[in-house]
Design a protein around this motif. Structure first.
Motif, PDB file in Angstrom:
ATOM      1  N   ASN A 198       0.876  -1.169   0.000  1.00 19.31           N
ATOM      2  CA  ASN A 198       0.000   0.000   0.000  1.00 19.31           C
ATOM      3  C   ASN A 198       0.916   1.222   0.000  1.00 19.31           C
ATOM      4  OD1 ASN A 198      -2.010   1.908   0.284  1.00 19.31           O
ATOM      5  ND2 ASN A 198      -2.490   1.390   2.418  1.00 19.31           N
ATOM      6  N   ALA A 199       1.213   1.723  -1.199  1.00 15.78           N
ATOM      7  CA  ALA A 199       2.235   2.761  -1.306  1.00 15.78           C
ATOM      8  C   ALA A 199       1.962   3.652  -2.507  1.00 15.78           C
ATOM      9  CB  ALA A 199       3.618   2.113  -1.439  1.00 15.78           C
ATOM     10  N   VAL A 200       2.673   4.750  -2.567  1.00 13.73           N
ATOM     11  CA  VAL A 200       2.620   5.665  -3.709  1.00 13.73           C
ATOM     12  C   VAL A 200       3.862   5.424  -4.556  1.00 13.73           C
ATOM     13  CG1 VAL A 200       2.681   8.080  -4.438  1.00 13.73           C
ATOM     14  CG2 VAL A 200       1.264   7.388  -2.485  1.00 13.73           C
ATOM     15  N   GLU A 201       3.681   5.318  -5.880  1.00 11.80           N
ATOM     16  CA  GLU A 201       4.801   5.053  -6.775  1.00 11.80           C
ATOM     17  C   GLU A 201       4.550   5.738  -8.120  1.00 11.80           C
ATOM     18  OE1 GLU A 201       3.587   0.839  -8.887  1.00 11.80           O
ATOM     19  OE2 GLU A 201       4.728   0.741  -7.012  1.00 11.80           O
ATOM     20  N   PRO A 202       5.588   5.875  -8.961  1.00  8.59           N
ATOM     21  CA  PRO A 202       5.401   6.487 -10.281  1.00  8.59           C
ATOM     22  C   PRO A 202       4.555   5.584 -11.185  1.00  8.59           C
ATOM     23  CG  PRO A 202       7.719   6.489  -9.637  1.00  8.59           C
ATOM     24  CD  PRO A 202       7.003   5.598  -8.675  1.00  8.59           C
ATOM     25  N   ALA A 203       3.700   6.189 -11.972  1.00 18.09           N
ATOM     26  CA  ALA A 203       2.836   5.427 -12.873  1.00 18.09           C
ATOM     27  C   ALA A 203       3.632   4.917 -14.067  1.00 18.09           C
ATOM     28  CB  ALA A 203       1.676   6.293 -13.357  1.00 18.09           C
ATOM     29  N   SER A 204       3.482   3.623 -14.360  1.00 21.87           N
ATOM     30  CA  SER A 204       4.059   3.070 -15.583  1.00 21.87           C
ATOM     31  C   SER A 204       3.252   3.572 -16.770  1.00 21.87           C
ATOM     32  CB  SER A 204       4.028   1.551 -15.536  1.00 21.87           C
ATOM     33  OG  SER A 204       2.681   1.085 -15.566  1.00 21.87           O
ATOM     34  N   ALA A 205       3.736   3.279 -17.968  1.00 24.82           N
ATOM     35  CA  ALA A 205       3.030   3.723 -19.171  1.00 24.82           C
ATOM     36  C   ALA A 205       1.630   3.122 -19.235  1.00 24.82           C
ATOM     37  CB  ALA A 205       3.836   3.336 -20.413  1.00 24.82           C
ATOM     38  N   ALA A 206       1.501   1.828 -18.906  1.00 24.12           N
ATOM     39  CA  ALA A 206       0.195   1.156 -18.980  1.00 24.12           C
ATOM     40  C   ALA A 206      -0.764   1.727 -17.953  1.00 24.12           C
ATOM     41  CB  ALA A 206       0.374  -0.347 -18.775  1.00 24.12           C
ATOM     42  N   VAL A 207      -0.271   1.929 -16.720  1.00 27.22           N
ATOM     43  CA  VAL A 207      -1.126   2.481 -15.665  1.00 27.22           C
ATOM     44  C   VAL A 207      -1.526   3.920 -15.993  1.00 27.22           C
ATOM     45  CG1 VAL A 207      -1.187   3.187 -13.236  1.00 27.22           C
ATOM     46  CG2 VAL A 207      -0.225   0.956 -13.868  1.00 27.22           C
ATOM     47  N   ALA A 208      -0.586   4.680 -16.479  1.00 23.93           N
ATOM     48  CA  ALA A 208      -0.874   6.074 -16.835  1.00 23.93           C
ATOM     49  C   ALA A 208      -1.932   6.159 -17.926  1.00 23.93           C
ATOM     50  CB  ALA A 208       0.417   6.770 -17.289  1.00 23.93           C
ATOM     51  N   ALA A 209      -1.829   5.288 -18.925  1.00 22.21           N
ATOM     52  CA  ALA A 209      -2.809   5.294 -20.012  1.00 22.21           C
ATOM     53  C   ALA A 209      -4.191   4.921 -19.498  1.00 22.21           C
ATOM     54  CB  ALA A 209      -2.364   4.337 -21.114  1.00 22.21           C
ATOM     55  N   ALA A 210      -4.249   3.932 -18.591  1.00 24.30           N
ATOM     56  CA  ALA A 210      -5.538   3.488 -18.068  1.00 24.30           C
ATOM     57  C   ALA A 210      -6.199   4.572 -17.217  1.00 24.30           C
ATOM     58  CB  ALA A 210      -5.355   2.207 -17.249  1.00 24.30           C
ATOM     59  N   LEU A 211      -5.410   5.271 -16.403  1.00 24.66           N
ATOM     60  CA  LEU A 211      -5.971   6.266 -15.489  1.00 24.66           C
ATOM     61  C   LEU A 211      -6.044   7.661 -16.099  1.00 24.66           C
ATOM     62  CD1 LEU A 211      -4.298   5.256 -12.087  1.00 24.66           C
ATOM     63  CD2 LEU A 211      -6.625   4.761 -12.872  1.00 24.66           C
ATOM     64  N   GLY A 212      -5.442   7.841 -17.284  1.00 20.95           N
ATOM     65  CA  GLY A 212      -5.479   9.149 -17.925  1.00 20.95           C
ATOM     66  C   GLY A 212      -4.614  10.177 -17.228  1.00 20.95           C
ATOM     67  N   VAL A 213      -3.450   9.727 -16.725  1.00 20.66           N
ATOM     68  CA  VAL A 213      -2.515  10.637 -16.064  1.00 20.66           C
ATOM     69  C   VAL A 213      -1.179  10.578 -16.802  1.00 20.66           C
ATOM     70  CG1 VAL A 213      -3.638  10.362 -13.822  1.00 20.66           C
ATOM     71  CG2 VAL A 213      -1.713   8.871 -14.429  1.00 20.66           C
ATOM     72  N   ALA A 214      -0.278  11.462 -16.448  1.00 20.99           N
ATOM     73  CA  ALA A 214       1.031  11.491 -17.106  1.00 20.99           C
ATOM     74  C   ALA A 214       1.892  10.335 -16.617  1.00 20.99           C
ATOM     75  CB  ALA A 214       1.723  12.820 -16.828  1.00 20.99           C
ATOM     76  N   GLU A 215       2.636   9.740 -17.529  1.00 25.63           N
ATOM     77  CA  GLU A 215       3.558   8.674 -17.145  1.00 25.63           C
ATOM     78  C   GLU A 215       4.573   9.220 -16.141  1.00 25.63           C
ATOM     79  OE1 GLU A 215       6.732   5.522 -19.197  1.00 25.63           O
ATOM     80  OE2 GLU A 215       5.467   6.826 -20.442  1.00 25.63           O
ATOM     81  N   GLY A 216       4.819   8.465 -15.082  1.00 25.21           N
ATOM     82  CA  GLY A 216       5.756   8.889 -14.056  1.00 25.21           C
ATOM     83  C   GLY A 216       5.118   9.684 -12.935  1.00 25.21           C
ATOM     84  N   SER A 217       3.863  10.126 -13.118  1.00 24.58           N
ATOM     85  CA  SER A 217       3.194  10.858 -12.035  1.00 24.58           C
ATOM     86  C   SER A 217       2.826   9.892 -10.917  1.00 24.58           C
ATOM     87  CB  SER A 217       1.948  11.571 -12.563  1.00 24.58           C
ATOM     88  OG  SER A 217       1.001  10.630 -13.058  1.00 24.58           O
ATOM     89  N   GLU A 218       2.601  10.434  -9.740  1.00 27.36           N
ATOM     90  CA  GLU A 218       2.347   9.576  -8.586  1.00 27.36           C
ATOM     91  C   GLU A 218       0.954   8.965  -8.622  1.00 27.36           C
ATOM     92  OE1 GLU A 218       3.104  11.701  -4.973  1.00 27.36           O
ATOM     93  OE2 GLU A 218       5.261  11.297  -5.056  1.00 27.36           O
ATOM     94  N   VAL A 219       0.896   7.675  -8.358  1.00 26.59           N
ATOM     95  CA  VAL A 219      -0.375   6.957  -8.195  1.00 26.59           C
ATOM     96  C   VAL A 219      -0.221   6.049  -6.980  1.00 26.59           C
ATOM     97  CG1 VAL A 219      -1.005   6.983 -10.643  1.00 26.59           C
ATOM     98  CG2 VAL A 219       0.366   5.096  -9.736  1.00 26.59           C
ATOM     99  N   ARG A 220      -1.331   5.681  -6.394  1.00 29.41           N
ATOM    100  CA  ARG A 220      -1.291   4.747  -5.267  1.00 29.41           C
ATOM    101  C   ARG A 220      -1.488   3.326  -5.785  1.00 29.41           C
ATOM    102  NH1 ARG A 220      -1.069   4.549  -0.023  1.00 29.41           N
ATOM    103  NH2 ARG A 220      -1.098   6.844   0.098  1.00 29.41           N
ATOM    104  N   VAL A 221      -0.646   2.416  -5.329  1.00 28.39           N
ATOM    105  CA  VAL A 221      -0.787   1.010  -5.665  1.00 28.39           C
ATOM    106  C   VAL A 221      -1.177   0.244  -4.408  1.00 28.39           C
ATOM    107  CG1 VAL A 221       1.690   0.583  -5.361  1.00 28.39           C
ATOM    108  CG2 VAL A 221       0.304  -1.038  -6.650  1.00 28.39           C
ATOM    109  N   VAL A 222      -2.216  -0.536  -4.538  1.00 23.66           N
ATOM    110  CA  VAL A 222      -2.703  -1.375  -3.441  1.00 23.66           C
ATOM    111  C   VAL A 222      -2.690  -2.815  -3.935  1.00 23.66           C
ATOM    112  CG1 VAL A 222      -4.662  -1.938  -1.965  1.00 23.66           C
ATOM    113  CG2 VAL A 222      -4.157   0.452  -2.485  1.00 23.66           C
ATOM    114  N   GLU A 223      -1.911  -3.657  -3.278  1.00 20.25           N
ATOM    115  CA  GLU A 223      -1.831  -5.068  -3.658  1.00 20.25           C
ATOM    116  C   GLU A 223      -2.287  -5.920  -2.483  1.00 20.25           C
ATOM    117  OE1 GLU A 223       1.282  -8.211  -5.769  1.00 20.25           O
ATOM    118  OE2 GLU A 223       1.920  -6.179  -5.231  1.00 20.25           O
TER     119      GLU A 223
END
Length: 257
Positions: free
Chosen positions: A122-147
């Protein structure tokens, strides 16, 4: 004094089972379907012994090989297990999940599967290209990942990995282990409206197999989902793995007029 055998140890003998000898459906399959239905509705609960094959065969007027074949088909499905010195035991019912916008936690709870969760990350990390495309944010911007590792009846069922836009909501680890992510989102005032989802399959690698209690190379169901709120904003990107031996997706198909 030695414990006397009880009717509870052979619950299959108390079920209303019957076979239709005039039906083209094989007798073993008729029996296996009835036993599977009993497991699904909870008449045969996880951990109970199925009972004596000889008595079951005698009661239904079937040959012992026919009963054995019916039981083996459920062993192959992962619903029963043969244990040396114990007998044939009900493991669990397979989770059959409809393809709709619902959470695994809610679906398991509704099915009486006693869901439990372990948060792996449960952490904040830079968005990969795939995650950024899915969420509509810039690649490398911060997103929260919950596993999370989701359990049903104390057995691992799925590994759930979700990415959320940073600052969307407070993802408290304790809350994530006590309830479902979608419930947390709704409680935060997020209205889930629609999703785009794809389902696939692949073999488990060594790490995934160990996590899910499977053999390396075992089949896993995969699901990717991007969920949108009522404003059209992407609020979640999920990438999940499910044990194919314990889990299935159900589709309802309509004829196009």
């Amino acid at each position: 004094m030695p414990k006397q055998p009880s009717h509870e140890t052979e619950p299959a003998l108390s079920l209303q089972l019957s076979v239709d000898r005039t039906s083209p459906v094989p007798l073993y399959f008729q029996l296996s379907q009835q036993l599977e239905a009993a497991i699904e509705r909870g008449a045969l609960t996880p951990g109970t012994l199925l009972g004596n094959e000889i008595e079951l065969a005698g009661r239904l007027g079937l040959s012992r090989p026919t009963v054995r074949q019916a039981i083996q088909s459920l062993v192959d499905k992962g619903l029963l297990v043969r244990r040396r010195g114990v007998g044939t035991q009900v493991v669990h019912s397979q989770v059959k999940r409809p393809l709709e916008l619902s959470s695994l936690y809610d679906d398991l709870e509704a099915a009486g599967q006693r869901p439990a969760t372990v948060v792996l990350n449960n952490a904040v990390e830079p968005a990969s290209a795939a995650v950024a495309a899915a969420l509509g944010v810039a690649e490398g911007s911060e997103v929260r990942v919950v596993e999370r590792l989701r359990y049903a009846h104390g057995e691992p069922m799925a590994r759930l990995r979700n990415h959320l836009p940073a600052g969307l909501l407070d993802c408290d680890t304790a809350a994530l282990e006590s309830t479902g992510l979608y419930r947390i989102m709704r409680a935060a005032g997020i209205t889930l409206h629609s999703a785009r989802q794809s389902v696939g399959a692949r073999a488990a690698d060594a790490a995934e197999a160990e996590l899910l209690g499977e053999e390396t190379g075992a089949p896993l169901l995969t699901m990717e989902r991007t969920t949108f709120d009522d404003t059209g904003r992407a609020v979640e990107f999920g990438s999940h793995l499910y044990r194919a031996s314990r889990y299935a997706f159900e589709f309802q198909l309509l004829v196009r007029s």
